[in-house]
Write a protein that holds these residues in place. Structure first.
Motif, PDB file in Angstrom:
ATOM      1  N   ALA A 103       2.007   5.423  -6.587  1.00 42.59           N
ATOM      2  CA  ALA A 103       2.333   5.373  -5.161  1.00 42.59           C
ATOM      3  C   ALA A 103       1.274   6.137  -4.369  1.00 42.59           C
ATOM      4  O   ALA A 103       0.716   7.126  -4.860  1.00 42.59           O
ATOM      5  CB  ALA A 103       3.713   5.966  -4.910  1.00 42.59           C
ATOM      6  N   PRO A 104       0.947   5.707  -3.158  1.00 43.54           N
ATOM      7  CA  PRO A 104      -0.051   6.417  -2.343  1.00 43.54           C
ATOM      8  C   PRO A 104       0.381   7.853  -2.072  1.00 43.54           C
ATOM      9  O   PRO A 104       1.570   8.165  -2.008  1.00 43.54           O
ATOM     10  CB  PRO A 104      -0.093   5.598  -1.046  1.00 43.54           C
ATOM     11  CG  PRO A 104       0.458   4.262  -1.408  1.00 43.54           C
ATOM     12  CD  PRO A 104       1.467   4.513  -2.482  1.00 43.54           C
ATOM     13  N   SER A 105      -0.611   8.722  -1.937  1.00 41.16           N
ATOM     14  CA  SER A 105      -0.312  10.140  -1.698  1.00 41.16           C
ATOM     15  C   SER A 105       0.187  10.395  -0.285  1.00 41.16           C
ATOM     16  O   SER A 105       0.800  11.420  -0.019  1.00 41.16           O
ATOM     17  CB  SER A 105      -1.568  10.984  -1.951  1.00 41.16           C
ATOM     18  OG  SER A 105      -2.640  10.563  -1.120  1.00 41.16           O
ATOM     19  N   LYS A 106      -0.067   9.457   0.642  1.00 34.51           N
ATOM     20  CA  LYS A 106       0.434   9.619   2.007  1.00 34.51           C
ATOM     21  C   LYS A 106       0.761   8.251   2.574  1.00 34.51           C
ATOM     22  O   LYS A 106       0.255   7.213   2.113  1.00 34.51           O
ATOM     23  CB  LYS A 106      -0.592  10.337   2.879  1.00 34.51           C
ATOM     24  CG  LYS A 106      -1.937   9.644   2.995  1.00 34.51           C
ATOM     25  CD  LYS A 106      -2.880  10.472   3.840  1.00 34.51           C
ATOM     26  CE  LYS A 106      -4.257   9.797   3.974  1.00 34.51           C
ATOM     27  NZ  LYS A 106      -5.171  10.628   4.785  1.00 34.51           N
ATOM     28  N   PRO A 107       1.602   8.210   3.610  1.00 33.15           N
ATOM     29  CA  PRO A 107       2.013   6.925   4.173  1.00 33.15           C
ATOM     30  C   PRO A 107       0.914   6.315   5.041  1.00 33.15           C
ATOM     31  O   PRO A 107      -0.145   6.914   5.268  1.00 33.15           O
ATOM     32  CB  PRO A 107       3.236   7.298   5.014  1.00 33.15           C
ATOM     33  CG  PRO A 107       2.983   8.708   5.408  1.00 33.15           C
ATOM     34  CD  PRO A 107       2.274   9.348   4.262  1.00 33.15           C
ATOM     35  N   VAL A 108       1.185   5.105   5.522  1.00 32.05           N
ATOM     36  CA  VAL A 108       0.327   4.464   6.522  1.00 32.05           C
ATOM     37  C   VAL A 108       0.737   5.004   7.892  1.00 32.05           C
ATOM     38  O   VAL A 108       1.926   4.995   8.233  1.00 32.05           O
ATOM     39  CB  VAL A 108       0.482   2.932   6.470  1.00 32.05           C
ATOM     40  CG1 VAL A 108      -0.313   2.274   7.592  1.00 32.05           C
ATOM     41  CG2 VAL A 108       0.027   2.396   5.116  1.00 32.05           C
ATOM     42  N   TYR A 109      -0.235   5.473   8.666  1.00 32.13           N
ATOM     43  CA  TYR A 109       0.071   6.033   9.977  1.00 32.13           C
ATOM     44  C   TYR A 109      -0.198   5.000  11.068  1.00 32.13           C
ATOM     45  O   TYR A 109      -1.272   4.402  11.136  1.00 32.13           O
ATOM     46  CB  TYR A 109      -0.783   7.275  10.254  1.00 32.13           C
ATOM     47  CG  TYR A 109      -0.440   8.444   9.382  1.00 32.13           C
ATOM     48  CD1 TYR A 109       0.889   8.819   9.192  1.00 32.13           C
ATOM     49  CD2 TYR A 109      -1.434   9.187   8.747  1.00 32.13           C
ATOM     50  CE1 TYR A 109       1.208   9.899   8.398  1.00 32.13           C
ATOM     51  CE2 TYR A 109      -1.124  10.267   7.958  1.00 32.13           C
ATOM     52  CZ  TYR A 109       0.203  10.624   7.773  1.00 32.13           C
ATOM     53  OH  TYR A 109       0.511  11.686   6.984  1.00 32.13           O
ATOM     54  N   LEU A 110       0.808   4.810  11.930  1.00 38.24           N
ATOM     55  CA  LEU A 110       0.678   3.905  13.064  1.00 38.24           C
ATOM     56  C   LEU A 110       0.677   4.718  14.348  1.00 38.24           C
ATOM     57  O   LEU A 110       1.580   5.523  14.581  1.00 38.24           O
ATOM     58  CB  LEU A 110       1.829   2.900  13.105  1.00 38.24           C
ATOM     59  CG  LEU A 110       1.998   1.979  11.886  1.00 38.24           C
ATOM     60  CD1 LEU A 110       3.171   1.039  12.115  1.00 38.24           C
ATOM     61  CD2 LEU A 110       0.727   1.196  11.619  1.00 38.24           C
TER      62      LEU A 110
END
Length: 360
Positions: free
Chosen positions: A119-126
């Motif tokens: 899993a990615p270490s951080k989310p996608v930022y919008l």
């Protein structure tokens, strides 16, 4: 490509820093009322803040000279749902993490994380005005992906009924309803129940090691025997259903030889257990009713068949689960092949010698 644009930049030469090493940042609405925020992540001088979710308590964020404040909405993954109602968790099929692959202005390109990938270490930022774009091929859903999302990744057998139902439900959106949903889910449930019974036998075995009081010792013994018998019955029914699935569901997935061999062994045990009135009087030898043999050796035995309650059940569950995963996505047999096979059967029956009839 462009990055997120900061909503606030705090230059180091601004007079507000005179005599100050840090200050507190807060948002205000149009009426100058404070809006609480939560620190999502700090990367160097980039400070990502967001509005609180339901149940969270926000406040102020400490900031330092040269900080860039980004008001963002973090998106961790994609929920696939059968409902168009936002926030309806009851109709969620499954969840998969996503990662950002690029950005063009306010378009944020993302893709789904595949099975086995970390899993990615951080989310996608919008940021304000941003929109998520899934390019063609970026949403790759398979039974393995759903199984990993629902069943976890631990070694050994994992419950599979929910994965089977979810995959067939999802794939029906593009391929039409699968004719064997109930059939395959029922087989999966029998495997899952066998697994739960196997775990409970492990716990009962620990009780037997310390049991001294006669009634407690006997009750635990009977529990082990009853659950062992139930596992043999459930496994045989599941194996029989899987063995017949290709023909019944008209799909190309011939059952492997080990599955057929285990099914025949389980069939003998199941017949002996279910027809107790015919077999239970032979407890002088090792049979499925020889309780001392079951407790002492951990085996169900009948004639030349010996079925280890722990090891053989674990192996059978993994074998059946693997074949079930092939069945749920097996291609259908074309109608012309079915017709030719049916004609061949009719010709064979017409040319076969008449079988003798026996009258009792």
């Amino acid at each position: 490509m462009q990055e997120l644009t900061p909503q606030v930049v705090l230059p180091a030469d601004h007079p507000m820093w005179k005599g100050q090493q840090s200050l507190w940042f807060e948002l205000k609405d149009n009426n100058q009322r404070p809006l609480p925020v939560i620190l999502e992540e700090r990367v160097g001088s980039k400070v990502f803040v967001r509005r609180p979710n339901a149940g969270e308590v926000g406040g102020r964020i400490e900031v330092r000279p040269r900080d860039e404040i980004y008001l963002v909405t973090p998106v961790a993954g994609l929920f696939l749902s059968e409902s168009s109602q936002i926030g309806n968790q009851a109709d969620t099929l499954f969840f998969r993490p996503i990662r950002q692959t690029g950005r063009d202005g306010h378009k944020v390109f993302v893709e789904m994380i595949g099975p086995g990938e970390p899993a990615p270490s951080k989310p996608v930022y919008l940021g304000p005005g941003d929109e998520i774009v899934f390019p063609p091929g970026s949403i790759a859903v398979s039974f393995d992906a759903i199984d990993a999302a629902l069943g976890g990744a631990e070694a050994g057998y994992r419950p599979v009924a929910d994965s089977v139902w979810t995959w067939l439900r999802y794939s029906s959106q593009s391929q039409g309803a699968h004719p064997g949903v109930v059939y395959l889910v029922t087989a999966a449930q029998k495997l899952d129940l066998s697994y739960e019974l196997l775990k409970s036998i492990g716990n009962l075995a620990l009780e037997l090691e310390s049991a001294e009081y006669g009634p407690h010792l006997r009750k635990t013994t009977f529990d082990v025997v009853a659950r062992s018998h139930t596992i043999a019955i459930l496994l045989h029914r599941a194996f029989k259903m899987l063995h017949d699935a290709g023909r019944r569901l008209r799909v190309r997935a011939p059952s492997p030889k080990p599955l057929r061999g285990t099914m025949r062994e389980l069939e003998d045990l199941r017949n002996a257990i279910e027809h107790a009135e015919e077999h239970s009087l032979s407890v002088g030898t090792a049979t499925p009713f020889d309780w001392h043999h079951i407790i002492r050796n951990g085996e169900l035995t009948l004639g030349g068949v010996s079925f280890d309650i722990i090891k053989d059940t674990e192996a059978a569950l993994l074998l059946a689960r693997d074949y079930l995963a092939r069945l749920v996505d097996a291609p259908s047999v074309p109608q012309n092949v079915l017709d030719s096979h049916k004609d061949a059967q009719q010709n064979h029956q017409a040319n076969a010698r008449p079988r003798p009839k026996f009258t009792v």
